[in-house]
Motif scaffolding. Structure first.
Motif, short mmCIF file in Angstrom:
data_model
loop_
_atom_site.label_atom_id
_atom_site.label_comp_id
_atom_site.label_asym_id
_atom_site.label_seq_id
_atom_site.Cartn_x
_atom_site.Cartn_y
_atom_site.Cartn_z
N VAL A 56 0.82 -1.24 -0.04
CA VAL A 56 0.03 -0.02 -0.12
C VAL A 56 0.94 1.26 0.16
O VAL A 56 0.70 2.17 -0.67
CB VAL A 56 -0.97 -0.03 1.19
N LYS A 57 1.82 1.16 0.85
CA LYS A 57 2.91 2.43 0.95
C LYS A 57 3.41 2.55 -0.55
O LYS A 57 3.30 3.90 -0.76
CB LYS A 57 3.91 2.29 1.74
N LYS A 58 3.83 1.64 -1.12
CA LYS A 58 4.75 1.77 -2.43
C LYS A 58 3.69 2.24 -3.37
O LYS A 58 4.01 3.16 -4.42
CB LYS A 58 5.19 0.38 -2.84
N LYS A 59 2.40 1.81 -3.49
CA LYS A 59 1.36 2.12 -4.26
C LYS A 59 1.13 3.57 -4.28
O LYS A 59 0.83 4.30 -5.24
CB LYS A 59 0.29 1.10 -4.60
N ARG A 60 0.91 4.06 -2.95
CA ARG A 60 0.45 5.38 -2.89
C ARG A 60 1.61 6.20 -3.31
O ARG A 60 0.99 7.60 -3.69
CB ARG A 60 -0.02 5.45 -1.36
N ALA A 61 2.72 5.84 -2.77
CA ALA A 61 4.03 7.05 -3.42
C ALA A 61 3.76 7.05 -4.92
O ALA A 61 4.00 7.94 -5.63
CB ALA A 61 5.18 6.21 -3.13
N GLU A 62 3.64 5.85 -5.60
CA GLU A 62 3.67 5.83 -7.19
C GLU A 62 2.62 6.63 -7.69
O GLU A 62 2.74 7.33 -8.58
CB GLU A 62 3.70 4.20 -7.32
N TRP A 63 1.42 6.57 -6.99
CA TRP A 63 0.00 7.19 -7.44
C TRP A 63 0.06 8.73 -6.92
O TRP A 63 -1.09 9.16 -7.09
CB TRP A 63 -1.02 6.47 -7.29
N ASN A 64 1.11 9.10 -6.12
CA ASN A 64 0.91 10.52 -5.58
C ASN A 64 -0.14 10.55 -4.78
O ASN A 64 -0.83 11.64 -4.59
CB ASN A 64 0.98 11.40 -6.65
#
Length: 423
Positions: A56-64
């Motif tokens: 979740v952390k990785k994807k939130r960072a990827e999607w701003n």
């Protein structure tokens, strides 16, 4: 040959497009990373996909989809957004302001930063909120849908507007929150009750609901045929709806009430004049109902302030209502037969009854005609009174019309909020 279990034999993450939709849904509702990781299990098979907090952390960072810290807001940057919200809701506290900023402005702002802004620019309002002293009482029910509670609210009687609420008290979910030209006709209230059961697919008081509830339970279980299936609560006994009305009066009502007062004070609207009242209801009720629908949705998806003395489950009402097992409780809903529900509705709340019309059909037909001819926009806070006055002017131009006079003759000069008993 590609490894079906992903890199190093670990599980793959869910498809990116599907995962993004789900993560954004919970992010915009204010869920934390650990909470989102748990909720993903409702949408993806944990035996097939990796559903972890790091993902979740990785994807939130990827999607701003950044957190409050990641958005780097300052007192200056949040000011314009807060003032836009305060124009409609001038009395919101920091907790509900945080929710509004996220859902309406897509800004994730910490509560301490909001408090700093409010203390700097609206100090008197902050101090006024600290003067509240509440009586502490504990409320208990067996589980979700053990009971539903209902109540009316007449604080806007002077505008000839009346509100009604239905609440599932175990979760705190607002089942319905309605504004109409009356709230005491049992057919109308029973209609809202039946609509809610139809929407939920299942269901579990005022005269109309009591009769409908009892008949539905008798049809579902004939062994209950000699028993009452409802309770009436006396003065100060209907605690949950009273709490809901207090919250509505504090957070939602002041801005709208000020707007309504403007029209009355300016002499644009006389609640005792039948024509004024019909045009007012036609213009304002649908718009105010849409605003109440937004309030209801947000209230149902917002955690209440934590109370260490509370013995009911703590969390977002909609989550407790829809997933009681996650909160260590049980759903006691009784799924009723659609034919039985149709029988109850036709008997106690016939859909063609006049109480379900905002205004008489003949009047509504003319209003639609005038609305189109004038090219009027969708009603909102900025144009509501202008729209009302333009429509009223059109009706004045046909004041001697026989059909209009017939409609006006049916409108009582007495307050609309009087009981109409069903036989």
């Amino acid at each position: 040959m590609p490894n079906p279990k992903g890199k190093n034999g670990s599980k793959p993450s869910p498809p990116n497009d599907q995962l993004r939709t789900v993560v954004e849904h919970y992010y915009l509702r204010g869920f934390s990373n650990p909470e989102i990781a748990v909720k993903l299990r409702r949408h993806f098979d944990p035996d097939v996909y990796a559903l972890s907090i790091p993902l979740v952390k990785k994807k939130r960072a990827e999607w701003n989809l950044t957190s409050a810290r990641g958005q780097h807001h300052t007192i200056e940057s949040i000011g314009p957004a807060i003032e836009r919200i305060r124009a409609k809701f001038p009395t919101l506290g920091s907790r509900l302001m945080k929710v509004k900023l996220l859902r309406e402005e897509k800004m994730m702002v910490s509560k301490p930063l909001i408090l700093r802004y409010m203390n700097l620019h609206h100090r008197n309002e902050v101090l006024s909120r600290k003067g509240l002293r509440l009586k502490r009482k504990q409320f208990w029910t067996v589980g979700v849908n053990d009971i539903w509670t209902v109540d009316q609210h007449d604080k806007w009687r002077k505008f000839q507007l009346f509100l009604h609420v239905g609440i599932e008290p175990h979760s705190g979910l607002i089942l319905w929150l309605k504004i109409w030209w009356t709230n005491r006709n049992p057919r109308l209230v029973c209609g809202w009750y039946c609509n809610t059961i139809e929407e939920l697919g299942c269901g579990t008081e005022n005269f109309g609901i009591a009769n409908a509830q009892t008949l539905l339970r008798h049809r579902h279980d004939p062994s209950l045929s000699e028993t009452l299936q409802h309770k009436f609560r006396g003065n100060k006994g209907n605690i949950k709806p009273e709490i809901a009305w207090r919250r509505l009066r504090e957070a939602w009502s002041p801005g709208f009430e000020s707007l309504l007062e403007t029209g009355v004070a300016a002499g644009w609207y006389d609640p005792n004049d039948p024509l004024d009242r019909l045009v007012f209801h036609y213009t304002f009720i649908p718009w105010l109902q849409s605003e109440l629908d937004v309030y209801r949705k947000e209230a149902n998806d917002t955690k209440p302030r934590f109370d260490k003395d509370k013995i009911l489950p703590y969390g977002r009402p909609v989550e407790i209502f829809e997933h009681p097992e996650d909160y260590g409780t049980t759903d006691f809903a009784v799924c009723v037969d659609r034919d039985h529900l149709r029988e109850v509705r036709n008997h106690f709340a016939p859909p063609d009854h006049s109480v379900f019309h905002i205004v008489p059909p003949a009047f509504a037909s003319r209003a639609v005609q005038f609305y189109g001819e004038a090219g009027l926009p969708v009603v909102n806070q900025d144009n509501a009174w202008d729209t009302y006055r333009i429509l009223l002017a059109h009706f004045w131009s046909i004041e001697q019309d026989n059909e209009l006079q017939t409609v006006l003759a049916t409108q009582s000069s007495l307050p609309a909020n009087t009981w109409i008993y069903c036989s």
